[in-house]
Design a protein around this motif. Structure first.
Motif, PDB file in Angstrom:
ATOM      1  N   THR A  16       0.834  -1.201   0.000  1.00  0.00           N
ATOM      2  CA  THR A  16       0.000   0.000   0.000  1.00  0.00           C
ATOM      3  C   THR A  16       0.864   1.245   0.000  1.00  0.00           C
ATOM      4  OG1 THR A  16      -1.704  -1.186   1.219  1.00  0.00           O
ATOM      5  CG2 THR A  16      -1.843   1.209   1.212  1.00  0.00           C
ATOM      6  N   ARG A  17       1.910   1.233   0.773  1.00  0.00           N
ATOM      7  CA  ARG A  17       2.801   2.392   0.847  1.00  0.00           C
ATOM      8  C   ARG A  17       3.488   2.633  -0.492  1.00  0.00           C
ATOM      9  NH1 ARG A  17       7.423   3.362   5.427  1.00  0.00           N
ATOM     10  NH2 ARG A  17       7.705   5.561   5.003  1.00  0.00           N
ATOM     11  N   THR A  18       3.929   1.585  -1.154  1.00  0.00           N
ATOM     12  CA  THR A  18       4.579   1.709  -2.456  1.00  0.00           C
ATOM     13  C   THR A  18       3.601   2.255  -3.491  1.00  0.00           C
ATOM     14  OG1 THR A  18       6.035  -0.141  -1.921  1.00  0.00           O
ATOM     15  CG2 THR A  18       5.851   0.460  -4.237  1.00  0.00           C
ATOM     16  N   GLU A  19       2.383   1.757  -3.488  1.00  0.00           N
ATOM     17  CA  GLU A  19       1.364   2.247  -4.420  1.00  0.00           C
ATOM     18  C   GLU A  19       1.060   3.718  -4.173  1.00  0.00           C
ATOM     19  OE1 GLU A  19      -1.957  -0.371  -3.977  1.00  0.00           O
ATOM     20  OE2 GLU A  19      -0.936  -2.034  -4.972  1.00  0.00           O
ATOM     21  N   GLU A  20       0.979   4.125  -2.918  1.00  0.00           N
ATOM     22  CA  GLU A  20       0.728   5.525  -2.589  1.00  0.00           C
ATOM     23  C   GLU A  20       1.870   6.407  -3.075  1.00  0.00           C
ATOM     24  OE1 GLU A  20       0.119   5.577   1.618  1.00  0.00           O
ATOM     25  OE2 GLU A  20      -1.940   4.812   1.465  1.00  0.00           O
ATOM     26  N   GLU A  21       3.099   5.945  -2.920  1.00  0.00           N
ATOM     27  CA  GLU A  21       4.247   6.717  -3.383  1.00  0.00           C
ATOM     28  C   GLU A  21       4.252   6.845  -4.906  1.00  0.00           C
ATOM     29  OE1 GLU A  21       7.760   4.978  -1.695  1.00  0.00           O
ATOM     30  OE2 GLU A  21       7.177   5.507   0.350  1.00  0.00           O
ATOM     31  N   LYS A  22       3.852   5.792  -5.612  1.00  0.00           N
ATOM     32  CA  LYS A  22       3.773   5.853  -7.068  1.00  0.00           C
ATOM     33  C   LYS A  22       2.706   6.852  -7.504  1.00  0.00           C
ATOM     34  CE  LYS A  22       5.455   1.220  -8.145  1.00  0.00           C
ATOM     35  NZ  LYS A  22       5.130  -0.096  -8.706  1.00  0.00           N
ATOM     36  N   GLU A  23       1.559   6.859  -6.813  1.00  0.00           N
ATOM     37  CA  GLU A  23       0.498   7.805  -7.133  1.00  0.00           C
ATOM     38  C   GLU A  23       0.944   9.247  -6.888  1.00  0.00           C
ATOM     39  OE1 GLU A  23      -2.478   7.384  -8.639  1.00  0.00           O
ATOM     40  OE2 GLU A  23      -1.789   5.326  -8.940  1.00  0.00           O
ATOM     41  N   LYS A  24       1.663   9.464  -5.793  1.00  0.00           N
ATOM     42  CA  LYS A  24       2.190  10.797  -5.507  1.00  0.00           C
ATOM     43  C   LYS A  24       3.164  11.232  -6.597  1.00  0.00           C
ATOM     44  CE  LYS A  24       1.908  10.566  -0.481  1.00  0.00           C
ATOM     45  NZ  LYS A  24       2.686  10.506   0.768  1.00  0.00           N
ATOM     46  N   GLU A  25       4.019  10.315  -7.023  1.00  0.00           N
ATOM     47  CA  GLU A  25       4.989  10.623  -8.065  1.00  0.00           C
ATOM     48  C   GLU A  25       4.295  10.965  -9.379  1.00  0.00           C
ATOM     49  OE1 GLU A  25       8.593   8.370 -10.366  1.00  0.00           O
ATOM     50  OE2 GLU A  25       8.315   7.934  -8.239  1.00  0.00           O
TER      51      GLU A  25
END
Length: 78
Positions: A16-25
């Motif tokens: 979930t954290r990785t997906e959130e970081e990708k969305e932010k990017e």
């Protein structure tokens, strides 16, 4: 003196954290490269700020993706 009676452990789902970081990017990239639709087959690309190789690569990728996905024929650079 403080007596420790227990511990609180918090676990975060790494996926979930990785997906959130990708969305932010993605959001940051979208905001840093404004692509304006002028006509159905034309976009405008305002060139703002300093350019380095990383920004230029993001810019080219974003423009090519926009052109291929929306059948864009013309890009206005301003």
């Amino acid at each position: 003196m403080l007596n420790v009676e227990g511990y609180v452990i918090m676990l975060m789902d790494v996926t979930t954290r990785t997906e959130e970081e990708k969305e932010k990017e993605k959001l940051i990239n979208a905001l840093s490269i404004p692509i304006l639709k002028v006509w159905s087959n034309t976009i405008a690309l305002p060139l703002i700020g300093e350019f380095d190789i990383v920004y230029f690569d993001l810019l080219i990728s974003a423009v090519l993706e926009e052109c291929s996905s929306n059948q864009i024929e013309f890009v206005l650079l301003n």
